[in-house]
Design a protein around this motif. Structure first.
Motif, PDB file in Angstrom:
ATOM      1  N   VAL A  83       0.811  -1.230   0.000  1.00  0.00           N
ATOM      2  CA  VAL A  83       0.000   0.000   0.000  1.00  0.00           C
ATOM      3  C   VAL A  83       0.837   1.270   0.000  1.00  0.00           C
ATOM      4  N   TRP A  84       2.157   1.153   0.127  1.00  0.00           N
ATOM      5  CA  TRP A  84       2.980   2.357   0.135  1.00  0.00           C
ATOM      6  C   TRP A  84       4.365   2.045  -0.402  1.00  0.00           C
ATOM      7  N   THR A  85       5.100   3.099  -0.735  1.00  0.00           N
ATOM      8  CA  THR A  85       6.499   2.990  -1.161  1.00  0.00           C
ATOM      9  C   THR A  85       7.332   3.907  -0.291  1.00  0.00           C
ATOM     10  N   ARG A  86       8.400   3.385   0.259  1.00  0.00           N
ATOM     11  CA  ARG A  86       9.290   4.173   1.118  1.00  0.00           C
ATOM     12  C   ARG A  86      10.635   4.337   0.432  1.00  0.00           C
ATOM     13  N   VAL A  87      11.104   5.560   0.312  1.00  0.00           N
ATOM     14  CA  VAL A  87      12.419   5.860  -0.245  1.00  0.00           C
ATOM     15  C   VAL A  87      13.329   6.285   0.906  1.00  0.00           C
ATOM     16  N   ILE A  88      14.410   5.516   1.120  1.00  0.00           N
ATOM     17  CA  ILE A  88      15.288   5.744   2.265  1.00  0.00           C
ATOM     18  C   ILE A  88      16.685   6.105   1.758  1.00  0.00           C
ATOM     19  N   PRO A  89      17.233   7.224   2.158  1.00  0.00           N
ATOM     20  CA  PRO A  89      18.607   7.557   1.751  1.00  0.00           C
ATOM     21  C   PRO A  89      19.590   6.503   2.238  1.00  0.00           C
ATOM     22  N   ARG A  90      20.578   6.181   1.431  1.00  0.00           N
ATOM     23  CA  ARG A  90      21.574   5.184   1.805  1.00  0.00           C
ATOM     24  C   ARG A  90      22.256   5.530   3.124  1.00  0.00           C
ATOM     25  N   ALA A  91      22.569   6.796   3.309  1.00  0.00           N
ATOM     26  CA  ALA A  91      23.299   7.201   4.513  1.00  0.00           C
ATOM     27  C   ALA A  91      22.479   6.992   5.775  1.00  0.00           C
ATOM     28  N   ALA A  92      21.152   6.879   5.653  1.00  0.00           N
ATOM     29  CA  ALA A  92      20.296   6.719   6.824  1.00  0.00           C
ATOM     30  C   ALA A  92      20.128   5.257   7.227  1.00  0.00           C
ATOM     31  N   VAL A  93      20.446   4.317   6.331  1.00  0.00           N
ATOM     32  CA  VAL A  93      20.241   2.896   6.606  1.00  0.00           C
ATOM     33  C   VAL A  93      21.281   2.401   7.598  1.00  0.00           C
ATOM     34  N   THR A  94      20.818   1.692   8.634  1.00  0.00           N
ATOM     35  CA  THR A  94      21.737   1.170   9.650  1.00  0.00           C
ATOM     36  C   THR A  94      21.799  -0.348   9.672  1.00  0.00           C
ATOM     37  N   GLY A  95      20.884  -1.025   8.998  1.00  0.00           N
ATOM     38  CA  GLY A  95      20.942  -2.480   8.977  1.00  0.00           C
ATOM     39  C   GLY A  95      19.639  -3.082   8.493  1.00  0.00           C
ATOM     40  N   ALA A 101      13.278  -6.407   7.924  1.00  0.00           N
ATOM     41  CA  ALA A 101      12.897  -5.002   7.916  1.00  0.00           C
ATOM     42  C   ALA A 101      14.174  -4.176   7.837  1.00  0.00           C
ATOM     43  N   VAL A 102      14.060  -2.996   7.250  1.00  0.00           N
ATOM     44  CA  VAL A 102      15.197  -2.090   7.105  1.00  0.00           C
ATOM     45  C   VAL A 102      15.215  -1.130   8.286  1.00  0.00           C
ATOM     46  N   ARG A 103      16.313  -1.120   9.020  1.00  0.00           N
ATOM     47  CA  ARG A 103      16.492  -0.150  10.093  1.00  0.00           C
ATOM     48  C   ARG A 103      17.128   1.107   9.520  1.00  0.00           C
ATOM     49  N   TRP A 104      16.596   2.270   9.882  1.00  0.00           N
ATOM     50  CA  TRP A 104      17.166   3.517   9.392  1.00  0.00           C
ATOM     51  C   TRP A 104      16.874   4.641  10.379  1.00  0.00           C
ATOM     52  N   THR A 105      17.573   5.740  10.198  1.00  0.00           N
ATOM     53  CA  THR A 105      17.457   6.873  11.108  1.00  0.00           C
ATOM     54  C   THR A 105      16.872   8.058  10.368  1.00  0.00           C
ATOM     55  N   ALA A 106      15.768   8.598  10.892  1.00  0.00           N
ATOM     56  CA  ALA A 106      15.113   9.755  10.291  1.00  0.00           C
ATOM     57  C   ALA A 106      15.970  11.003  10.499  1.00  0.00           C
ATOM     58  N   PRO A 107      15.734  12.075   9.704  1.00  0.00           N
ATOM     59  CA  PRO A 107      16.552  13.293   9.827  1.00  0.00           C
ATOM     60  C   PRO A 107      16.612  13.849  11.238  1.00  0.00           C
ATOM     61  N   ARG A 111      14.874   6.722  15.382  1.00  0.00           N
ATOM     62  CA  ARG A 111      15.134   5.431  14.771  1.00  0.00           C
ATOM     63  C   ARG A 111      13.844   4.850  14.207  1.00  0.00           C
ATOM     64  N   ARG A 112      13.896   4.406  12.965  1.00  0.00           N
ATOM     65  CA  ARG A 112      12.721   3.863  12.289  1.00  0.00           C
ATOM     66  C   ARG A 112      13.052   2.483  11.728  1.00  0.00           C
ATOM     67  N   TRP A 113      12.013   1.737  11.380  1.00  0.00           N
ATOM     68  CA  TRP A 113      12.217   0.490  10.651  1.00  0.00           C
ATOM     69  C   TRP A 113      11.069   0.312   9.673  1.00  0.00           C
ATOM     70  N   THR A 114      11.397  -0.173   8.497  1.00  0.00           N
ATOM     71  CA  THR A 114      10.431  -0.367   7.425  1.00  0.00           C
ATOM     72  C   THR A 114      10.400  -1.836   7.047  1.00  0.00           C
ATOM     73  N   PRO A 115       9.287  -2.527   7.252  1.00  0.00           N
ATOM     74  CA  PRO A 115       9.226  -3.952   6.903  1.00  0.00           C
ATOM     75  C   PRO A 115       9.287  -4.175   5.398  1.00  0.00           C
TER      76      PRO A 115
END
Length: 350
Positions: A83-95, A101-107, A111-115
């Motif tokens: 139902v959605w598309t998430r675009v995550i900058p490479r520099a924000a991805v932590t694992g 799920a993709v762990r990443w850090t918002a501006p 800390r966020r995670w996207t399944p």
């Protein structure tokens, strides 16, 4: 004047098997078809319009289900869900977690995670579709660790502690990229022994490896009664073959594990790192000293050797029915990243 259409950044699409993609359309396709039938039978214009609008929404859901997956680019990650598309900058991805799920850090630092729902494994799946999802997850983890879009290509790896026949890489896929940017130490230099709290990892030379292959100790050799085992012989054979074919591997060689000066096993690399800077490890101990944490202690030391030499990661695998080896790699900080019909694959990135 007409300008050129903007080009999409180069990258690699990671999607499930075709049968999964088709199955992903059903949550939208089935109700959408029912709504169209209902609208055709409804006698009111309002009822028909409502049914068609709902059917169109279901059609969008079906298309998104078919396209669910991820796109790995050099500067960003695109995660397409149902139902959605998430675009995550490479520099924000932590694992990448095991869900996955993709762990990443918002501006703002949150800390966020996207399944990545497209790669979630279901119990009723076949081995082939499950393997494809695991392969995609492994590729995604490698991208997260290195920040480069993976390409689909296979490479061989060897089983840890066996130096024998090649096995599949984690998830059955390997990424092919330009040679790793890190300077990896492979030159022939004097290699020092590595000391841990209880062990000494002695770097093998050609003469010592030849004696192991022949199972004939020489002057100064102190071998435990069950050493060398079959795995030690295979590893030494591979080491000698590498010396002939590639020359001295530097620190990426075989090491003899010594306890109180007595050889009780072996650990080391199956040659220099590949073009991605990833090295493959193997290890083994004689039965009489197992169960004391020596293998994980030696593995932690050899991982530090690899990290210091500049590799981007270390991988290894073990049979599914060898939980002791699984625990060794987990205790040394390696994570299970994939599993197939025979092997469980582990990886640690630096």
């Amino acid at each position: 004047m007409t300008g050129d259409a903007p080009r999409r950044a180069p990258g690699t699409e990671l999607v499930p098997a075709l049968v999964n993609r088709l199955a992903n359309t059903l949550p939208g396709l089935v109700p959408g078809t029912g709504l169209l039938v209902y609208g055709a039978e409804d006698g009111t214009g309002w009822g028909r319009a409502s049914a068609v609008a709902a059917a169109l929404a279901c059609g969008v859901l079906a298309v998104r289900g078919f396209r669910a997956g991820v796109r790995c680019e050099a500067r960003r990650l695109v995660v397409r869900g149902f139902v959605w598309t998430r675009v995550i900058p490479r520099a924000a991805v932590t694992g990448v977690t095991g869900f996955p799920a993709v762990r990443w850090t918002a501006p703002g630092g949150r800390r966020r995670w996207t399944p990545v729902t497209a790669f979630v494994e279901l119990s009723e799946e076949t081995g082939g579709t499950r393997s494809r999802k695991r392969s995609n997850t492994v590729s995604l983890r490698r991208w997260a660790a290195r920040g480069q879009p993976p390409a689909e290509a296979g490479r061989e790896s060897r089983r840890p502690g066996r130096g024998g026949r090649p096995g599949p890489p984690p998830g059955g896929r390997e990424t092919r990229l330009p040679r790793a940017r890190r300077a990896v130490q492979t030159a022939a230099v004097k290699i020092e022994s590595v000391a841990t709290a209880r062990l000494v990892l002695h770097p093998l030379n050609r003469d010592e490896a030849e004696r192991i292959v022949a199972r004939e100790s020489g002057d100064g050799d102190r071998w435990e009664a069950e050493y060398p085992g079959d795995g030690d012989v295979r590893a030494a054979t591979g080491f000698l073959r590498g010396l002939t074919e590639r020359g001295d591997p530097g620190v990426f060689r075989n090491y003899e594990i010594r306890l109180d000066g007595v050889a009780v096993g072996g650990i080391g690399f199956h040659g220099p790192p590949d073009e991605l800077g990833v090295a493959t490890i193997g290890y083994g101990l004689v039965p009489g000293v197992r169960g004391n944490g020596y293998a994980s202690e030696a593995l932690r030391a050899i991982l530090e050797v690899a990290r210091t030499a500049g590799v981007t990661g270390v991988k290894g695998d073990a049979d599914l029915d060898n939980p002791a080896s699984h625990r060794v790699m987990e205790a040394a900080g390696m994570a299970c990243v994939a599993e197939d019909e025979q092997l469980r694959h582990f990886y640690r990135g630096f």
